[in-house]
Motif scaffolding. Structure first.
Motif, PDB file in Angstrom:
ATOM      1  N   GLY A 222       0.838  -1.194   0.000  1.00 53.29           N
ATOM      2  CA  GLY A 222       0.000   0.000   0.000  1.00 53.29           C
ATOM      3  C   GLY A 222       0.871   1.241   0.000  1.00 53.29           C
ATOM      4  O   GLY A 222       2.015   1.235   0.472  1.00 53.29           O
ATOM      5  N   ALA A 223       0.319   2.334  -0.525  1.00 57.19           N
ATOM      6  CA  ALA A 223       1.050   3.605  -0.567  1.00 57.19           C
ATOM      7  C   ALA A 223       1.358   4.107   0.844  1.00 57.19           C
ATOM      8  O   ALA A 223       2.402   4.703   1.098  1.00 57.19           O
ATOM      9  CB  ALA A 223       0.234   4.641  -1.335  1.00 57.19           C
ATOM     10  N   LYS A 224       0.450   3.838   1.764  1.00 53.46           N
ATOM     11  CA  LYS A 224       0.615   4.348   3.131  1.00 53.46           C
ATOM     12  C   LYS A 224       1.889   3.793   3.765  1.00 53.46           C
ATOM     13  O   LYS A 224       2.671   4.537   4.370  1.00 53.46           O
ATOM     14  CB  LYS A 224      -0.604   3.962   3.957  1.00 53.46           C
TER      15      LYS A 224
ATOM     16  N   TYR B 276      -2.702  14.412   2.891  1.00 53.60           N
ATOM     17  CA  TYR B 276      -2.890  13.064   3.425  1.00 53.60           C
ATOM     18  C   TYR B 276      -2.126  12.988   4.756  1.00 53.60           C
ATOM     19  O   TYR B 276      -0.939  13.342   4.814  1.00 53.60           O
ATOM     20  CB  TYR B 276      -2.329  12.082   2.390  1.00 53.60           C
TER      21      TYR B 276
ATOM     22  N   TYR C   6       1.743  12.244   5.516  1.00 52.70           N
ATOM     23  CA  TYR C   6       2.840  13.151   5.119  1.00 52.70           C
ATOM     24  C   TYR C   6       3.377  13.932   6.313  1.00 52.70           C
ATOM     25  O   TYR C   6       4.507  14.423   6.277  1.00 52.70           O
ATOM     26  CB  TYR C   6       2.386  14.176   4.072  1.00 52.70           C
TER      27      TYR C   6
ATOM     28  N   ASN D  10       0.924  15.404  -4.303  1.00 47.94           N
ATOM     29  CA  ASN D  10      -0.154  14.476  -4.625  1.00 47.94           C
ATOM     30  C   ASN D  10      -1.175  15.166  -5.538  1.00 47.94           C
ATOM     31  O   ASN D  10      -1.920  16.020  -5.093  1.00 47.94           O
ATOM     32  CB  ASN D  10      -0.758  13.993  -3.286  1.00 47.94           C
TER      33      ASN D  10
ATOM     34  N   ASN E 126      -5.801  14.816  -2.849  1.00 51.48           N
ATOM     35  CA  ASN E 126      -6.641  14.583  -1.674  1.00 51.48           C
ATOM     36  C   ASN E 126      -6.173  15.572  -0.611  1.00 51.48           C
ATOM     37  O   ASN E 126      -4.982  15.577  -0.295  1.00 51.48           O
ATOM     38  CB  ASN E 126      -6.451  13.146  -1.176  1.00 51.48           C
TER      39      ASN E 126
ATOM     40  N   ASP F 226       2.779  11.230  -4.883  1.00 51.63           N
ATOM     41  CA  ASP F 226       1.772  10.225  -4.544  1.00 51.63           C
ATOM     42  C   ASP F 226       0.682  10.299  -5.612  1.00 51.63           C
ATOM     43  O   ASP F 226      -0.128  11.226  -5.609  1.00 51.63           O
ATOM     44  CB  ASP F 226       1.242  10.558  -3.137  1.00 51.63           C
TER      45      ASP F 226
ATOM     46  N   ALA G 209      -1.936   8.403  -6.138  1.00 51.62           N
ATOM     47  CA  ALA G 209      -2.999   7.472  -5.716  1.00 51.62           C
ATOM     48  C   ALA G 209      -4.282   7.612  -6.542  1.00 51.62           C
ATOM     49  O   ALA G 209      -5.075   6.682  -6.620  1.00 51.62           O
ATOM     50  CB  ALA G 209      -3.318   7.672  -4.237  1.00 51.62           C
ATOM     51  N   TYR G 210      -4.484   8.800  -7.176  1.00 46.16           N
ATOM     52  CA  TYR G 210      -5.745   9.029  -7.890  1.00 46.16           C
ATOM     53  C   TYR G 210      -5.559   9.209  -9.396  1.00 46.16           C
ATOM     54  O   TYR G 210      -6.449   9.732 -10.064  1.00 46.16           O
ATOM     55  CB  TYR G 210      -6.468  10.251  -7.296  1.00 46.16           C
TER      56      TYR G 210
ATOM     57  N   SER H 206      -0.755   3.522  -6.542  1.00 44.65           N
ATOM     58  CA  SER H 206      -1.529   2.616  -5.686  1.00 44.65           C
ATOM     59  C   SER H 206      -2.723   2.067  -6.447  1.00 44.65           C
ATOM     60  O   SER H 206      -3.364   2.782  -7.216  1.00 44.65           O
ATOM     61  CB  SER H 206      -2.029   3.366  -4.455  1.00 44.65           C
TER      62      SER H 206
ATOM     63  N   SER I  67      -5.301   0.976  -4.834  1.00 49.12           N
ATOM     64  CA  SER I  67      -6.406   1.034  -3.867  1.00 49.12           C
ATOM     65  C   SER I  67      -7.663   1.704  -4.414  1.00 49.12           C
ATOM     66  O   SER I  67      -8.750   1.154  -4.350  1.00 49.12           O
ATOM     67  CB  SER I  67      -5.958   1.785  -2.617  1.00 49.12           C
ATOM     68  N   LYS I  68      -7.522   2.908  -4.932  1.00 53.90           N
ATOM     69  CA  LYS I  68      -8.698   3.690  -5.259  1.00 53.90           C
ATOM     70  C   LYS I  68      -9.199   3.365  -6.661  1.00 53.90           C
ATOM     71  O   LYS I  68     -10.364   3.047  -6.836  1.00 53.90           O
ATOM     72  CB  LYS I  68      -8.399   5.188  -5.118  1.00 53.90           C
TER      73      LYS I  68
ATOM     74  N   ARG J  42      -3.925  -4.027  -0.120  1.00 53.61           N
ATOM     75  CA  ARG J  42      -2.628  -3.430   0.151  1.00 53.61           C
ATOM     76  C   ARG J  42      -1.674  -3.678  -1.028  1.00 53.61           C
ATOM     77  O   ARG J  42      -0.765  -4.500  -0.943  1.00 53.61           O
ATOM     78  CB  ARG J  42      -2.019  -3.945   1.460  1.00 53.61           C
TER      79      ARG J  42
ATOM     80  N   ALA K  35       0.576  -1.602  -4.002  1.00 48.21           N
ATOM     81  CA  ALA K  35       1.067  -0.374  -4.623  1.00 48.21           C
ATOM     82  C   ALA K  35       2.468  -0.631  -5.159  1.00 48.21           C
ATOM     83  O   ALA K  35       3.067  -1.686  -4.886  1.00 48.21           O
ATOM     84  CB  ALA K  35       1.082   0.765  -3.604  1.00 48.21           C
TER      85      ALA K  35
ATOM     86  N   TYR L  27     -13.366  12.941  -4.004  1.00 42.26           N
ATOM     87  CA  TYR L  27     -13.755  13.901  -2.973  1.00 42.26           C
ATOM     88  C   TYR L  27     -14.305  15.193  -3.561  1.00 42.26           C
ATOM     89  O   TYR L  27     -13.845  15.646  -4.605  1.00 42.26           O
ATOM     90  CB  TYR L  27     -12.544  14.261  -2.094  1.00 42.26           C
TER      91      TYR L  27
END
Ligand SMILES: *Cc1c(COP(=O)(O)O)cnc(C)c1O
Length: 388
Positions: free
Chosen positions: A100-102, A126, A129, A172, A176, A204, A206-207, A235, A237-238, A246, A248, A324
């Motif tokens: 996962g990115a986290k 996020y 960070y 990012n 987000n 990042d 992620a999106y 990632s 995930s989304k 998990r 990425a 979002y």
């Protein structure tokens, strides 16, 4: 028992706080609709699940994975980056899986920061960070994202002391929580800044796959010189409804990836091979259509939410990416937390206060689009009734 000083420096995780409030209200019998957390409600795509089922049944996936990652996974990421972003990656040195990115964002802090060092982090941003640098014994320095600048940081405004001590910069886009996309030329400015100040950029992404209205998000690595100063997190995930898996990849600068690998060999034992094979299946060209269909669902939900907010007098810009909607709170409320409390109490709808993402998020709230349509319609109706 006393937690470490490092841990004591971290404010309570925003979503844990939100979940607690919602649970307390539900316990009293109230039907709360949560638009707080960004966690896709729809299932992982069928071909991905099928590939995972086959992989799990194969005993060859049951042993410790390698921290370098399986060839199938790295080759799938390379093929995807070439096809989707026009970025050629070396499978052996420029791609590594992350749990996962986290996990990766947190561990990048441990790998690159010493006490006294700084990580530059978007504010609002996020939460990892800023929590990551603190847990690594270093410090975050917030870079304010203001609507007047299209929610990109003003690099010239970063003070000399922070520049000197900075080792990392977290960015990012699509962003987000603001939903902003990157304007032309910004990544080039970031690369110049990183070179001049000897900073590793962690973009990042992620999106990247979750965008609307025909917008296609770029890779940071598509920018000239990016690979000299930066890495990117991709990632699943989304975009692929895979938050629980998990999965990425960290891609880009080979030296940074080697350092991250060195740290990880001391921390975890890699990403489950079956998950890597599922991730490889997700990145196949046939899956693009499923991603597009998912985005059509989010776009419809986005319009629903934005129309309702506008009807209630809220000045909202529909985002071209992320899951979002980010909007200013009504003027009669002093803080976003106060407004969100009001919405939870009066409408039984949970939304996130912008201040929880950093001081520059104050005055805003965030709505996540990851709620099934019928519940979202109901939530929006409640917000409309509540008014400004
Ligand atoms: C959701 C999110 C992530 C989390 O990614 P995982 O791969 O699930 O750890 C990372 N970055 C941002 C900005 C996010 O919103």
């Amino acid at each position: 028992m006393r937690p470490s000083k490092r841990l004591e420096r971290i404010p309570p995780y925003l979503f844990a706080e939100l979940e607690r409030k919602v649970a307390a209200k539900r316990a009293t019998g109230v039907d709360v609709i949560s638009l707080g957390i960004g966690d896709p409600d729809r299932p992982t795509y069928e071909p991905v699940v099928a590939a995972a089922q086959r992989a799990v049944a194969d005993p060859a996936t049951h042993r410790y994975p390698s921290n370098r990652g399986r060839g199938e996974f790295r080759r799938a990421v390379a093929a995807f980056y070439a096809r989707r972003f026009g970025v050629e990656l070396d499978c052996d040195h420029e791609i590594i899986p992350a749990i996962g990115a986290k996990e990766c964002i947190f561990n990048m802090n441990l790998a690159f920061l010493d006490p006294g060092n700084v990580a530059l982090a978007t504010d609002p941003g996020y939460p990892v960070y800023t929590a990551g640098p603190l847990l690594a014994g270093a410090e975050p320095h917030g870079m304010a994202l203001e609507p007047e600048r299209g929610f990109i940081p003003d690099l010239d405004a970063i003070p000399g002391d922070a520049r000197q001590r900075a080792r990392l910069m977290f960015l990012n886009y699509p962003n987000n929580p603001t939903g902003a996309v990157v304007p032309d030329g910004f990544f080039a400015d970031v690369i110049d800044f990183a070179r001049a100040n000897d900073i590793l950029v962690v973009h990042d992404n992620a999106y990247s796959e979750t965008t609307y209205d025909g917008y296609r998000a770029p890779s940071f690595l598509a920018e000239d010189g990016a690979r000299d100063v930066g890495v990117e997190l991709f990632s699943l995930s989304k975009g692929y409804n895979m938050t629980g898996w998990r999965c990425a990849a960290l891609v880009g600068n080979a030296e940074a990836i080697e350092t991250y690998w060195r740290l990880k060999t001391n921390v975890d034992s890699g990403l489950f091979d079956a998950v890597q094979l599922a991730g490889a299946a997700a990145l196949a060209p046939e899956v693009d259509l499923l991603v597009a269909a998912q985005n059509a669902i989010y776009a419809r939900r986005r319009d629903l939410v934005c129309d309702a907010l506008r009807a209630a007098g809220v000045d909202v810009t529909p985002p071209r990416g992320t899951i979002y909607v980010w909007a200013p709170i009504p003027a009669r409320f002093a803080t976003a937390a106060e407004y969100c409390e009001h919405v939870l109490e009066q409408a039984a709808v949970a939304i996130s206060p912008g201040g929880a993402y950093g001081p520059s998020g104050e005055g805003y709230f965030r709505i996540s689009l990851t709620t099934p349509d019928d519940r979202l319609v109901e939530a929006v109706e409640r917000l409309r009734t509540l008014g400004g």
